[in-house]
Motif scaffolding. Sequence first.
Motif, PDB file in Angstrom:
ATOM      1  N   PHE A 150     -22.862   3.640  -9.964  1.00 15.78           N
ATOM      2  CA  PHE A 150     -23.481   4.528  -8.978  1.00 15.78           C
ATOM      3  C   PHE A 150     -24.585   3.798  -8.214  1.00 15.78           C
ATOM      4  O   PHE A 150     -24.707   3.945  -6.993  1.00 15.78           O
ATOM      5  N   HIS A 151     -25.385   3.008  -8.950  1.00 18.34           N
ATOM      6  CA  HIS A 151     -26.462   2.260  -8.298  1.00 18.34           C
ATOM      7  C   HIS A 151     -25.900   1.245  -7.304  1.00 18.34           C
ATOM      8  O   HIS A 151     -26.409   1.121  -6.178  1.00 18.34           O
ATOM      9  N   GLU A 185     -33.182   4.889   6.065  1.00 16.90           N
ATOM     10  CA  GLU A 185     -32.835   5.606   4.854  1.00 16.90           C
ATOM     11  C   GLU A 185     -32.968   7.113   5.024  1.00 16.90           C
ATOM     12  O   GLU A 185     -32.265   7.877   4.383  1.00 16.90           O
ATOM     13  N   LYS A 191     -23.074   1.369  -5.776  1.00 18.81           N
ATOM     14  CA  LYS A 191     -22.505   2.089  -4.643  1.00 18.81           C
ATOM     15  C   LYS A 191     -23.597   2.566  -3.697  1.00 18.81           C
ATOM     16  O   LYS A 191     -23.472   2.457  -2.466  1.00 18.81           O
ATOM     17  N   ARG A 192     -24.697   3.067  -4.269  1.00 23.19           N
ATOM     18  CA  ARG A 192     -25.804   3.548  -3.444  1.00 23.19           C
ATOM     19  C   ARG A 192     -26.444   2.406  -2.655  1.00 23.19           C
ATOM     20  O   ARG A 192     -26.755   2.553  -1.468  1.00 23.19           O
ATOM     21  N   MET A 193     -26.655   1.253  -3.332  1.00 21.48           N
ATOM     22  CA  MET A 193     -27.233   0.112  -2.634  1.00 21.48           C
ATOM     23  C   MET A 193     -26.321  -0.382  -1.523  1.00 21.48           C
ATOM     24  O   MET A 193     -26.792  -0.803  -0.461  1.00 21.48           O
ATOM     25  N   GLN A 194     -25.016  -0.322  -1.731  1.00 19.93           N
ATOM     26  CA  GLN A 194     -24.090  -0.732  -0.679  1.00 19.93           C
ATOM     27  C   GLN A 194     -24.153   0.216   0.501  1.00 19.93           C
ATOM     28  O   GLN A 194     -24.092  -0.207   1.667  1.00 19.93           O
ATOM     29  N   GLU A 195     -24.306   1.526   0.222  1.00 24.51           N
ATOM     30  CA  GLU A 195     -24.435   2.486   1.314  1.00 24.51           C
ATOM     31  C   GLU A 195     -25.696   2.231   2.123  1.00 24.51           C
ATOM     32  O   GLU A 195     -25.674   2.297   3.365  1.00 24.51           O
ATOM     33  N   ILE A 196     -26.801   1.938   1.414  1.00 23.34           N
ATOM     34  CA  ILE A 196     -28.055   1.647   2.126  1.00 23.34           C
ATOM     35  C   ILE A 196     -27.910   0.400   2.977  1.00 23.34           C
ATOM     36  O   ILE A 196     -28.386   0.339   4.121  1.00 23.34           O
TER      37      ILE A 196
END
Length: 574
Positions: free
Chosen positions: A185-186, A203, A188-193
Amino acid sequence: MWQVVLLLPLCLLNNISVFASTFAVKNGTKFIVPDFVDNSSHSLQDIFSDNQDIIYPDPIGRDDVVFHCICDQKEEHQHVCTEDGYCETAQSCYSYLNTDYPESKIIKGCLSSSELVRFTCSVEGKIAIVCCTSHLCNENLHPTLTPPVEEPSTGNSTTLIAIILSLFFTFFFVSAIVIYFVRRFHQKRMQEIEDQREAGRLEGGLRTTNIGDSTLADWMNSATSGSGSGLPFLVQRTMARQIQLLTCVGKGRYGEVWKGKWQGELVAVKVFASRDEQSWARETEIYNTVLLRHSNILGYIASDMTSRNSETQMWLVSYYHPNGSLFEFLQRRELDKNLMLKLCLTAANGIAHLHTDILGTCGKNAIAHRDIKSKNILVKDDLSCCIADLGLAVTHSPTEDKIVIPKHNHRVGTKRYMPPEVLEETLNTYSFECFKQADVYSFALVLWEIARRCVCGGIVEEAKPPFYDVVNYDPSFEEMRKVVAVDGYRPVIPNRWSSDPSLSLVVKIMKESWCEHPHSRLTIHRVKKTLMKAMDQLAPDVKAFQSVPATSDVDPLLALAPKADDKSYANNLL
């Protein structure tokens, strides 16, 4: 006569019989040996010869007091108990319980020997024998057994260990699954950012403008606080996250300097490591000083903390000057007289602005740099100088007469440029004038570096640092103390400089600025006035440069900043 005949066998039987009542252990079972057992042939001893617990009692003393006991052994031993269920004894009555018997009934009777009383009346294991010494005392005498303490079985311990191990492995397995999904999840979130950042989206969901729609000048025009201390703090936090680092252009004492890009505009980003947070905070504090902004001071934009490559970094964002430092500029370019005087004057002008305190509602404290050298002076596009790297600066409040020294460290700076009083550790830290005169000594060495690159009579010296001829590239503190403070050595001045009016004036300033005693040196304001006078008399072209309105000497981005009076400075500060 027939009575005598009958008594003789009875007397003989008395002599050869043993008055016995004991208990024995045979194959794990204890039992009572009845009284008056015939042992004349030693048959009882033969049977229990392997058992050491059998006791052969003594006969009853006939002179003892005889009393009755309840007796229920008449079926097995009719000669012991009477038909009425009694027996006679001079020792003890007993009640006997053995749980190994099928019915576990209580047996009662008489003990005829004191030894039997001593060794028989006890409670042990599955057998309880309770004794008493009064008439019919065993009638209500009921022996009881204490339940044995069961030892924990090996099977229960094995089961407990198995349960503990299963719980441990279950917890480990569940934890591994949770960590795996949290990590996914982390990531994936960093890739989205990162995707949002590359797409120009912040952000918080705000959309940045396209390249060319907004510039750094627009930011300074619309968002400046008017205090001359860079962007407001909230704007700094917003803008710094959108900077893209391009290439590393240098490394210094506390970190690296990168060339970055924001919305198509080039900026310089000084990156501090997490261990140098105090230096970053100090330099940020100095740059946020009210009224510090000046054309000859490096333009400060923002400060921010960020994470890069799993490491916390502190950023200090400023204007980018492609010409680099004065040290690098002198390495690759020769100077004429006009450019030499311009570089000297603009650098002196920046130091003079630092040393000047401004009184008022929102005044400016005086600042001593403490690390003046050619590498901390940048050359702008218009070939003027600006002072950078204020991390070691000392401030002085004229109203409170208070000197603020970072880290309580007085022996700081670059050893090659340290004045004698710093090398000898005799600097008066309670006098701010001493800090300013230390800057003047260091600036005199910078003037020597600039003068070496001035072409005079077709001759120019190679770019070298001060004291290159007496110390190595990285001299120690003791080496510099011996050269500068003990031997009184100063950089060599070529004879040809005295034949040129411009160079001879610079030489005069140098000699009066690197004196051994601080109070004998020129002030930076005197140096500035002397250089301005030199340009008036010896370089008309430079004088024409100075006669241009003040806004032409200001950074093009600064020229767009709104003008405000002292009151608006206080009102607009965050």
